[in-house]
Design a protein around this motif. Sequence first.
Motif, short mmCIF file in Angstrom:
data_model
loop_
_atom_site.label_atom_id
_atom_site.label_comp_id
_atom_site.label_asym_id
_atom_site.label_seq_id
_atom_site.Cartn_x
_atom_site.Cartn_y
_atom_site.Cartn_z
N THR A 15 0.86 -1.18 0.00
CA THR A 15 0.00 0.00 0.00
C THR A 15 0.90 1.23 0.00
O THR A 15 2.08 1.16 0.38
N GLU A 16 0.37 2.33 -0.43
CA GLU A 16 1.14 3.57 -0.43
C GLU A 16 1.60 3.92 0.99
O GLU A 16 2.72 4.38 1.19
N GLU A 17 0.75 3.65 1.97
CA GLU A 17 1.09 3.93 3.37
C GLU A 17 2.32 3.14 3.82
O GLU A 17 3.23 3.69 4.44
N HIS A 18 2.37 1.85 3.47
CA HIS A 18 3.50 1.02 3.88
C HIS A 18 4.76 1.38 3.10
O HIS A 18 5.86 1.36 3.65
N TRP A 19 4.60 1.72 1.83
CA TRP A 19 5.76 2.14 1.06
C TRP A 19 6.35 3.43 1.63
O TRP A 19 7.55 3.56 1.77
N ILE A 20 5.50 4.37 1.99
CA ILE A 20 5.97 5.63 2.56
C ILE A 20 6.70 5.37 3.88
O ILE A 20 7.77 5.94 4.13
#
Length: 188
Positions: A15-20
């Motif tokens: 997810t974008e959240e985990h990548w960030i």
Amino acid sequence: MEQIKAYFEKTLQLTEEHWILFSSKLEQKKIPKKTLLINSGDTENWLSFIDKGIVRLFIPGELEDITFGFAFEGQFVSAYDSFLTRMPCTYALETLVDTVVWQISFDDLQSIYHSSKEGNYIGRLAGEALFLEKAKREISFLKDSAEQRYLQLFTHQPHLIKYIPLKYIASYIGITPQALSRIRKRIS
């Protein structure tokens, strides 16, 4: 940073959240050729992803080093046993060309492990990649000839092998530089 993201997205839906979260802990380092990433006797604090370049793993010797591994673009590299155990390593890592890596520290990786299931999976994928490279090399030494090991290295990264001095290649496949010259002459 896109290369490391693509590496993980082959097997993990990030997810974008985990990548960030993960990418916020990465540090990019540009390292000149012939630079030690870690010296024998030091404790590894970094898990590195090679964005560009080549790294050699070797045991320093009084007369000659023993090269036992190479890491190329798109691969992880670390003195991983030292990274895990927090004990000094018995070998060194050196850049062979100007190299760019993305690194995460031991403490930051532990923090990511504890923050999410995906973070734990990211670390596992990196560790598994290092283990698989080590296992592949050990099996090759048990079943392949020196010529086969040379050809495997050559087919693995043909555009990069020209940057590796022949004495390191010879050491890596377990033969003398003279024997490597004979193999190269025979297969050319």
